[in-house]
Design an enzyme around this catalytic site. Structure first.
Site, PDB file in Angstrom:
ATOM      1  N   GLU A 115     -24.806  -1.136  20.910  1.00 47.47           N
ATOM      2  CA  GLU A 115     -24.099  -0.322  21.590  1.00 47.47           C
ATOM      3  C   GLU A 115     -22.870   0.095  20.325  1.00 47.47           C
ATOM      4  O   GLU A 115     -22.601  -0.714  19.361  1.00 47.47           O
ATOM      5  CB  GLU A 115     -23.119  -1.029  22.490  1.00 47.47           C
ATOM      6  CG  GLU A 115     -23.994  -1.186  23.782  1.00 47.47           C
ATOM      7  CD  GLU A 115     -23.427  -2.274  24.753  1.00 47.47           C
ATOM      8  OE1 GLU A 115     -21.982  -2.337  24.750  1.00 47.47           O
ATOM      9  OE2 GLU A 115     -24.069  -2.835  25.560  1.00 47.47           O
ATOM     10  N   LYS A 117     -19.349  -0.106  18.734  1.00 45.93           N
ATOM     11  CA  LYS A 117     -18.331  -0.951  18.839  1.00 45.93           C
ATOM     12  C   LYS A 117     -16.937   0.010  18.814  1.00 45.93           C
ATOM     13  O   LYS A 117     -16.527   0.467  17.601  1.00 45.93           O
ATOM     14  CB  LYS A 117     -18.074  -1.896  17.663  1.00 45.93           C
ATOM     15  CG  LYS A 117     -17.072  -2.954  17.604  1.00 45.93           C
ATOM     16  CD  LYS A 117     -17.382  -3.969  17.000  1.00 45.93           C
ATOM     17  CE  LYS A 117     -16.232  -4.755  16.627  1.00 45.93           C
ATOM     18  NZ  LYS A 117     -14.988  -5.019  17.286  1.00 45.93           N
ATOM     19  N   ASP A 119     -13.297   1.282  18.929  1.00 45.36           N
ATOM     20  CA  ASP A 119     -12.076   0.614  18.102  1.00 45.36           C
ATOM     21  C   ASP A 119     -11.132   0.821  19.110  1.00 45.36           C
ATOM     22  O   ASP A 119     -10.086   1.674  19.122  1.00 45.36           O
ATOM     23  CB  ASP A 119     -11.795   1.575  16.951  1.00 45.36           C
ATOM     24  CG  ASP A 119     -11.109   0.353  15.969  1.00 45.36           C
ATOM     25  OD1 ASP A 119     -10.714  -0.680  16.585  1.00 45.36           O
ATOM     26  OD2 ASP A 119     -10.453   0.788  14.945  1.00 45.36           O
ATOM     27  N   TYR A 224     -18.756  -2.031  29.136  1.00 42.43           N
ATOM     28  CA  TYR A 224     -19.977  -2.433  28.855  1.00 42.43           C
ATOM     29  C   TYR A 224     -20.445  -3.739  29.093  1.00 42.43           C
ATOM     30  O   TYR A 224     -21.512  -4.433  28.843  1.00 42.43           O
ATOM     31  CB  TYR A 224     -19.757  -2.367  27.179  1.00 42.43           C
ATOM     32  CG  TYR A 224     -18.392  -3.033  26.608  1.00 42.43           C
ATOM     33  CD1 TYR A 224     -18.334  -4.366  26.526  1.00 42.43           C
ATOM     34  CD2 TYR A 224     -17.546  -2.199  25.892  1.00 42.43           C
ATOM     35  CE1 TYR A 224     -17.133  -4.882  26.103  1.00 42.43           C
ATOM     36  CE2 TYR A 224     -16.327  -2.699  25.370  1.00 42.43           C
ATOM     37  CZ  TYR A 224     -16.218  -4.152  25.429  1.00 42.43           C
ATOM     38  OH  TYR A 224     -15.139  -4.645  24.954  1.00 42.43           O
ATOM     39  N   LYS A 312     -19.930  -5.083  11.533  1.00 34.85           N
ATOM     40  CA  LYS A 312     -18.945  -4.343  10.882  1.00 34.85           C
ATOM     41  C   LYS A 312     -19.222  -3.219   9.902  1.00 34.85           C
ATOM     42  O   LYS A 312     -19.534  -3.694   8.783  1.00 34.85           O
ATOM     43  CB  LYS A 312     -17.689  -5.367  10.656  1.00 34.85           C
ATOM     44  CG  LYS A 312     -17.143  -6.183  11.717  1.00 34.85           C
ATOM     45  CD  LYS A 312     -16.498  -5.460  12.734  1.00 34.85           C
ATOM     46  CE  LYS A 312     -14.719  -5.494  12.581  1.00 34.85           C
ATOM     47  NZ  LYS A 312     -14.289  -6.518  12.706  1.00 34.85           N
ATOM     48  N   CYS A 406       7.543  26.421  -8.261  1.00 34.14           N
ATOM     49  CA  CYS A 406       6.013  26.338  -8.643  1.00 34.14           C
ATOM     50  C   CYS A 406       5.739  25.441  -9.716  1.00 34.14           C
ATOM     51  O   CYS A 406       6.453  25.843 -11.106  1.00 34.14           O
ATOM     52  CB  CYS A 406       5.346  27.617  -8.698  1.00 34.14           C
ATOM     53  SG  CYS A 406       3.843  27.597  -9.202  1.00 34.14           S
ATOM     54  N   CYS A 409       3.930  28.233 -12.598  1.00 32.85           N
ATOM     55  CA  CYS A 409       4.446  29.503 -12.992  1.00 32.85           C
ATOM     56  C   CYS A 409       5.960  29.592 -12.892  1.00 32.85           C
ATOM     57  O   CYS A 409       6.754  30.344 -13.324  1.00 32.85           O
ATOM     58  CB  CYS A 409       3.784  30.846 -12.297  1.00 32.85           C
ATOM     59  SG  CYS A 409       4.420  30.977 -10.734  1.00 32.85           S
ATOM     60  N   CYS A 424       3.905  29.513  -3.440  1.00 32.98           N
ATOM     61  CA  CYS A 424       4.239  30.115  -4.655  1.00 32.98           C
ATOM     62  C   CYS A 424       3.833  31.490  -4.433  1.00 32.98           C
ATOM     63  O   CYS A 424       2.611  31.663  -4.022  1.00 32.98           O
ATOM     64  CB  CYS A 424       3.594  29.613  -5.938  1.00 32.98           C
ATOM     65  SG  CYS A 424       3.649  30.599  -7.187  1.00 32.98           S
ATOM     66  N   CYS A 429       0.170  34.102 -10.316  1.00 36.63           N
ATOM     67  CA  CYS A 429       0.470  32.703 -10.802  1.00 36.63           C
ATOM     68  C   CYS A 429      -1.016  32.146 -11.323  1.00 36.63           C
ATOM     69  O   CYS A 429      -2.037  32.182 -10.896  1.00 36.63           O
ATOM     70  CB  CYS A 429       1.000  31.818  -9.596  1.00 36.63           C
ATOM     71  SG  CYS A 429       0.722  29.847  -9.933  1.00 36.63           S
TER      72      CYS A 429
HETATM   73  S1  IVH Z   1     -19.051  -6.794  23.984  1.00 34.52           S
HETATM   74  C1  IVH Z   1     -17.668 -11.714  24.549  1.00 34.52           C
HETATM   75  N1  IVH Z   1     -19.356  -4.522  23.514  1.00 34.52           N
HETATM   76  O1  IVH Z   1     -15.061  -5.774  19.898  1.00 34.52           O
HETATM   77  C2  IVH Z   1     -17.409 -10.302  24.125  1.00 34.52           C
HETATM   78  N2  IVH Z   1     -17.293  -5.815  22.592  1.00 34.52           N
HETATM   79  O2  IVH Z   1     -14.961  -7.779  18.160  1.00 34.52           O
HETATM   80  C3  IVH Z   1     -18.076  -9.226  24.670  1.00 34.52           C
HETATM   81  N3  IVH Z   1     -15.707  -3.977  21.561  1.00 34.52           N
HETATM   82  O3  IVH Z   1     -13.280  -7.985  21.921  1.00 34.52           O
HETATM   83  C4  IVH Z   1     -17.885  -7.888  23.874  1.00 34.52           C
HETATM   84  N4  IVH Z   1     -17.035  -2.037  21.645  1.00 34.52           N
HETATM   85  O4  IVH Z   1     -12.960  -5.558  22.424  1.00 34.52           O
HETATM   86  C5  IVH Z   1     -18.679  -5.486  23.264  1.00 34.52           C
HETATM   87  N5  IVH Z   1     -19.721  -2.274  23.299  1.00 34.52           N
HETATM   88  C6  IVH Z   1     -18.794  -3.278  23.041  1.00 34.52           C
HETATM   89  C7  IVH Z   1     -17.714  -3.160  22.387  1.00 34.52           C
HETATM   90  C8  IVH Z   1     -16.970  -4.461  22.285  1.00 34.52           C
HETATM   91  C9  IVH Z   1     -15.880  -2.747  21.351  1.00 34.52           C
HETATM   92  C10 IVH Z   1     -14.697  -4.998  20.953  1.00 34.52           C
HETATM   93  C11 IVH Z   1     -14.086  -5.764  22.189  1.00 34.52           C
HETATM   94  C12 IVH Z   1     -14.375  -7.220  21.560  1.00 34.52           C
HETATM   95  C13 IVH Z   1     -14.400  -6.744  20.148  1.00 34.52           C
HETATM   96  C14 IVH Z   1     -15.126  -8.268  19.478  1.00 34.52           C
END
Ligand code: IVH
Length: 670
Positions: A115, A117, A119, A224, A312, A406, A409, A424, A429
């Site tokens: 999945e 991740k 932010d 999720y 990451k 500028c 020029c 400018c 120029c």
């Molecule tokens: S699963 C037991 N799935 O990433 C923790 N986390 O670095 C289960 N996060 O604290 C988390 N997208 O806030 C999971 N698709 C995703 C996620 C996700 C973002 C975040 C979440 C977690 C942190 C861990």
């Protein structure tokens, strides 16, 4: 302290100090004090504000909440701890994770779900008898803050679900990139500090006490994690995701089932590339075992479960020293301020320069020469300076002042509020001329190869070129050019051929190349398709232009102004005399591929833009992601994962040659 004035001063000082700490913590992600010092200052402020309500202010940091544990929001204890995830940074780390799992489970065929991740901030939502009861932040993992009221404002989170047993779901609150920019735009208008990234803005919003502010910002959530899904007879994570979706939760649809760790790696590579095109920020990929029944067996450390890991992505921001600020002049005369930086490596590339956009951008952020600053470099996007690290500022760091003239020029710069850009206005120029020539020759304009910045500068210096039309007279300077170091018969012939070839370009290329303000590549195509010849376009009325789809009054004014200008008229006449083509050349092409979508993979001989242009002549377009709606995949050398996906989805696969035949065929059948 007996004197009321002293009390007022102390309250103001505390507020300013706490605001500064909040800013460092939330916006810059660089906390500068310990929790104890922060908390004691915070408690002292609350004490004084309670004792002296006459000094109350809605602007106090006690009225808006930071992510520090805070007394204003009620605490909610999690039914089971909200854990974090272990990290992987490379393929080796993933292999180790895979091996560890196989060792415990003693199996070979482990399926994973990948999945994105997201932010954002993790949340837990509890439903009782199908009704949303409470929502909490992660907090310290054991207890979080009660954010139920704010969560209720998020439209994509269902308030009632078709499940009568008690149920907990976890996921991520986030803000789209667009909404984040919009919020910062508003912060700027109100002279409030800007948020450094969507996550900080989401964190600041979800802890807001003022529900109207929360409502005005479009928070969203991907869910999720179905807690105790096995109790509801769900055996796999992919099943859990689909069930969440069935209950009405928004899940991130980019998830994918992978049969082994190699497939996981392919997924990671794909989204590392696509990351910048997504409408929300991701900072990695989460990899989870699909079989929920093995979770208990695998267990956890005190911080993270062993059935999942977070890959990451390399950081795209870093901190370095701002050595200098200097303005440059673009082809339209627009001034761009640039930062010279102490070299810093971000995601594998060394950054020495970054854009600061305009003077207001620098003033709003109070960036000073010699400050430490945070810098962002995302993919192909030009590196950008985000904010100063105010706590490390030396008193003699140099305050920025906008340029008045500028840099090239020396003409006085113009800025017409509310425009943030300075210009400018001298069309002679030298910097404007050089940049205009570079733009005219660029790949998406006339595509004249061989006339790069260095050579153009040389020719300008030697006065062989003064304006665009002089490019077409270079053929007469054979002897002179051949006498220059670095030029031989071959490079001269190549250059001249490229120049001559450019005379046959279709109208939209020359229109774009002329550098009319607001006429980008897309607008040039729209204009060329509508007016077919330059003469028609030059005779178009303001109303006719402004009523064209996607054109409007600003672009219309700019086009009219351009053709009214004597120098520009002279240039057009010269180019006409030099026999440049000013007609749209794709008129007899049909819309035979109307609505068809193409995806590209691997290295192709034509650029993405060129193929896109070809296809758009027939009404087709290029997209990034293969789905069952994709009509064709065009395959080049070293194709990526898209080839596999196309095969799976039965998408027609063709190479570049077959594309040419297809286009010929549709052109013939019109
Ligand atoms: S699963 C037991 N799935 O990433 C923790 N986390 O670095 C289960 N996060 O604290 C988390 N997208 O806030 C999971 N698709 C995703 C996620 C996700 C973002 C975040 C979440 C977690 C942190 C861990």
């Amino acid at each position: 302290m007996s004197n009321k004035n002293n009390i007022k001063t102390e309250i103001t000082q505390l507020r300013n100090q706490i605001k500064q700490w909040n800013y460092e913590y939330h916006v810059l992600d660089v906390p500068t004090v310990s929790d104890e010092i922060y908390d004691s200052a915070y408690q002292q402020l609350i004490k004084l504000e309670t004792q002296y309500p006459q000094f109350n202010s809605n602007d106090s940091p006690t009225k808006t909440i930071g992510s520090k544990p805070n007394n204003t929001l009620a605490k909610i204890f999690h039914q089971q701890p909200m854990l974090s995830l272990g990290n992987a940074f490379n393929y080796q780390d993933l292999l180790k994770f895979d091996q560890q799992i196989k060792k415990t489970l003693g199996e070979n065929n482990i399926e994973y779900v990948c999945e994105l991740k997201i932010d954002g901030l993790s949340i837990s939502i509890i439903y009782e008898k199908g009704k949303l009861k409470t929502a909490a932040t992660r907090g310290d993992g054991i207890a979080g803050e009660d954010i139920t009221n704010n969560i209720l404002t998020i439209k994509t989170i269902p308030k009632i679900i078709a499940l009568t047993s008690n149920f907990e779901v976890r996921g991520e609150i986030y803000l789209s990139k667009d909404e984040f920019n919009h919020i910062n735009e508003k912060q700027k208008q109100q002279n409030l500090p800007l948020f450094a990234n969507p996550r900080n803005a989401a964190a600041g919003t979800i802890r807001q006490l003022d529900i109207n502010i929360v409502k005005s910002r479009k928070l969203d959530a991907f869910l999720y994690y179905y807690i105790n899904a096995t109790n509801d007879n769900i055996k796999t994570h992919d099943q859990a995701l689909l069930t969440l979706q069935k209950y009405g939760f928004k899940i991130n649809e980019q998830w994918q089932l992978c049969k082994n760790i190699e497939e996981v790696w392919t997924y990671i590579a794909k989204y590392e590339k696509l990351r910048n095109n997504l409408p929300y920020e991701i900072d990695g990929i989460v990899i989870k075992i699909n079989d929920l029944t093995s979770y208990e067996l695998l267990g956890r450390t005190n911080k993270a479960p062993k059935w999942a890991i977070a890959y990451k992505f390399p950081a795209i921001t870093s901190v370095t020293k701002l050595l200098d600020i200097f303005p440059t002049v673009g082809r339209t005369g627009k001034i761009t301020y640039n930062a010279r930086l102490q070299p810093v490596i971000i995601a594998g590339t060394t950054i020495t320069f970054a854009t600061l956009h305009n003077g207001d951008y620098i003033i709003n952020r109070d960036l000073r020469i010699n400050d430490l600053v945070s810098v962002k470099k995302a993919g192909d996007i030009i590196p950008e300076v985000i904010a100063p690290i105010i706590t490390s500022r030396q008193t003699n760091n140099i305050v920025f002042k906008k340029a008045s003239h500028c840099p090239i020029c020396k003409t006085k710069l113009e800025q017409v509020p509310p425009e943030v850009d300075q210009y400018c206005i001298n069309i002679d120029c030298p910097s404007r001329i050089l940049k205009s020539l570079m733009h005219f020759c660029s790949r998406n304009a006339m595509d004249i190869t061989g006339l790069n910045e260095k050579i153009l500068l040389r020719f300008l210096d030697l006065k062989w070129i003064k304006t665009i039309s002089d490019i077409y007279n270079l053929v007469n300077l054979r002897k002179e050019i051949l006498s220059l170091p670095g030029f031989g018969e071959k490079s001269f012939t190549n250059l001249i051929n490229s120049i001559i070839r450019s005379k046959q370009n279709s109208l939209e290329r020359v229109l774009f190349g002329l550098g009319i303000r607001h006429v980008g590549q897309k607008t040039a195509i729209i204009l060329a398709k509508k007016y077919l010849t330059l003469t028609n376009l030059m005779q178009a009325t303001f109303d006719d232009l402004a009523n064209t789809n996607e054109i409007g009054p600003t672009i219309a004014t700019s086009i009219i102004d351009y053709f009214l200008n004597n120098t520009n008229q002279q240039l057009i006449t010269n180019l006409q005399n030099l026999k440049l083509n000013f007609n749209y050349l794709h008129t007899n092409q049909s819309q035979a591929l109307n609505g068809k979508t193409f995806v590209l993979t691997g290295t192709l001989t034509k650029s993405r833009n060129e193929i896109s242009e070809l296809l758009s002549n027939y009404g087709a377009k290029i997209t990034n992601i293969i789905s069952n709606k994709t009509n064709y995949l065009i395959v080049g050398e070293n194709p990526g994962n898209k080839l596999l996906q196309a095969r799976k989805l039965n998408v027609k696969i063709i190479n570049e040659e077959q594309l040419q035949s297809l286009l010929k065929e549709v052109a013939k059948n019109g």
